[in-house]
Write an enzyme that holds these catalytic residues in place. Structure first.
Site, mmCIF file in Angstrom:
data_model
loop_
_atom_site.group_PDB
_atom_site.id
_atom_site.type_symbol
_atom_site.label_atom_id
_atom_site.label_comp_id
_atom_site.label_asym_id
_atom_site.label_seq_id
_atom_site.Cartn_x
_atom_site.Cartn_y
_atom_site.Cartn_z
ATOM 1 N N GLU A 151 0.737 -1.229 0.110
ATOM 2 C CA GLU A 151 0.074 0.268 0.096
ATOM 3 C C GLU A 151 0.877 1.234 -0.016
ATOM 4 O OE1 GLU A 151 -3.116 1.999 3.230
ATOM 5 O OE2 GLU A 151 -1.964 0.281 3.721
ATOM 6 N N TRP A 152 0.700 2.206 -0.865
ATOM 7 C CA TRP A 152 1.274 3.669 -0.836
ATOM 8 C C TRP A 152 1.068 4.432 -0.002
ATOM 9 C CZ3 TRP A 152 5.291 5.634 -3.104
ATOM 10 C CH2 TRP A 152 5.564 6.835 -2.879
ATOM 11 N N ASP A 209 13.490 -3.383 13.952
ATOM 12 C CA ASP A 209 14.606 -2.501 13.127
ATOM 13 C C ASP A 209 14.073 -0.987 13.208
ATOM 14 O OD1 ASP A 209 16.676 -1.730 11.581
ATOM 15 O OD2 ASP A 209 16.032 -2.595 9.759
#
Length: 294
Positions: free
Chosen positions: A98-99, A202
């Site tokens: 998804e952008w 991370d």
């Protein structure tokens, strides 16, 4: 950018999402992968990462990690739209997400992130480890569960990377004796026992985004069940988070006493990762941290 410039990728993504790609634009994707913004005829916009020498299975691991975080309904992470982590028609791997239309993170978005991260950690994990190994950066991250956090941190995090760093000439061979001494001290250094938290794994500033409305999102996880102070220590190592983020976390899920003395201990892991990948002064930081604790 003309679609023809990335014809193979446009064809693969269009086939996976059953809609023709009408536009492709190269965007920032980090040191390991190439990345593109793609517009489909359906009107959907996706973020697509393609393999540039990363380890096989890394995209599948990333997709699984995003799903593992999403199921807690705490932090926002992008939806996985398509995945090709084996052989494609043209022999390339990709991950379509998804952008997220991003904007600069603000103190307010960081405050919300702190609260949501506390919720993520409180959601817990089945144990110290994860159902399969994954990667951090381009390095393998072993996740076979172990009964306690000190055991897991020693044998799944510190020692494998310390040996790898020595083999690569990034750390002196005598540093392994210091790591062995640290491992024996970990039960007394790790603080009060806590249940395993669900970690992003991370969490540096580049993996925390804000969308155009100011809402925080997390991307590029390296998930596992571990000590919740790990995520917070990494956030402090590289900076980029407003103080309101940590204050909001403390309000929702206060840390156990003595946590400031443990920050550098947990930062050893990302420092080892960077020592192997980039060299430079990271090795010296690892050795200085070792001296502090042993």
């Amino acid at each position: 950018m003309r679609v023809s410039g990335q014809g193979w990728l446009a064809a693969e993504v269009g086939r996976a999402l059953r809609s023709r790609v009408t536009a492709v634009e190269r965007v920032t994707g980090g040191d390991i992968n190439d990345a593109h913004r793609m517009v489909l005829a359906s009107g959907e916009v996706v973020f697509v990462k393609t393999d540039r020498g990363g380890p096989a299975g890394s995209f599948a691991a990333e997709a699984a990690g995003l799903d593992w975080l999403r199921e807690t309904r705490t932090v926002r992470v992008p939806e996985v739209r398509a995945l090709r982590d084996g052989e494609t028609t043209l022999g390339r791997r990709f991950l379509a997400l998804e952008w997220i239309e991003t904007a600069r993170r603000s103190p307010a978005s960081d405050e919300e992130l702190g609260r949501r991260l506390a919720g993520l950690h409180r959601s817990g994990a089945p144990g110290f480890g994860y159902v399969h190994d994954n990667v951090i950066g381009s390095l393998p991250q072993p996740n076979a569960p172990l009964p306690t956090w000190p055991e897991f941190y020693a044998h799944r995090r510190l020692l494998p990377l310390a040996r790898r760093a020595v083999a690569a000439g990034r750390l002196p061979s005598e540093s392994l004796a210091s790591f062995d001494r640290l491992v024996t001290r970990l039960p007394s250094l790790a603080g009060p026992e806590e249940p395993p938290a669900r970690l992003h794994g991370d969490l540096w500033a580049g993996n925390a985004l804000a969308d155009h409305t100011g809402r925080p999102w997390l991307v590029d996880p390296a998930v596992y069940g571990g000590h919740r102070e790990m995520d917070l220590a990494m956030m402090r190592l590289f900076g980029g988070f407003d103080d309101r983020c940590f204050a909001a976390y403390q309000e929702v899920h206060p840390l156990a006493g003595g946590w400031p003395e443990r920050v550098a201990l947990w930062q050893l892991y990302p420092l080892l990762v960077h020592t192997i990948l980039f060299g430079g002064g990271y090795g010296a930081s690892v050795l200085a941290t070792l001296r502090r604790y042993v």
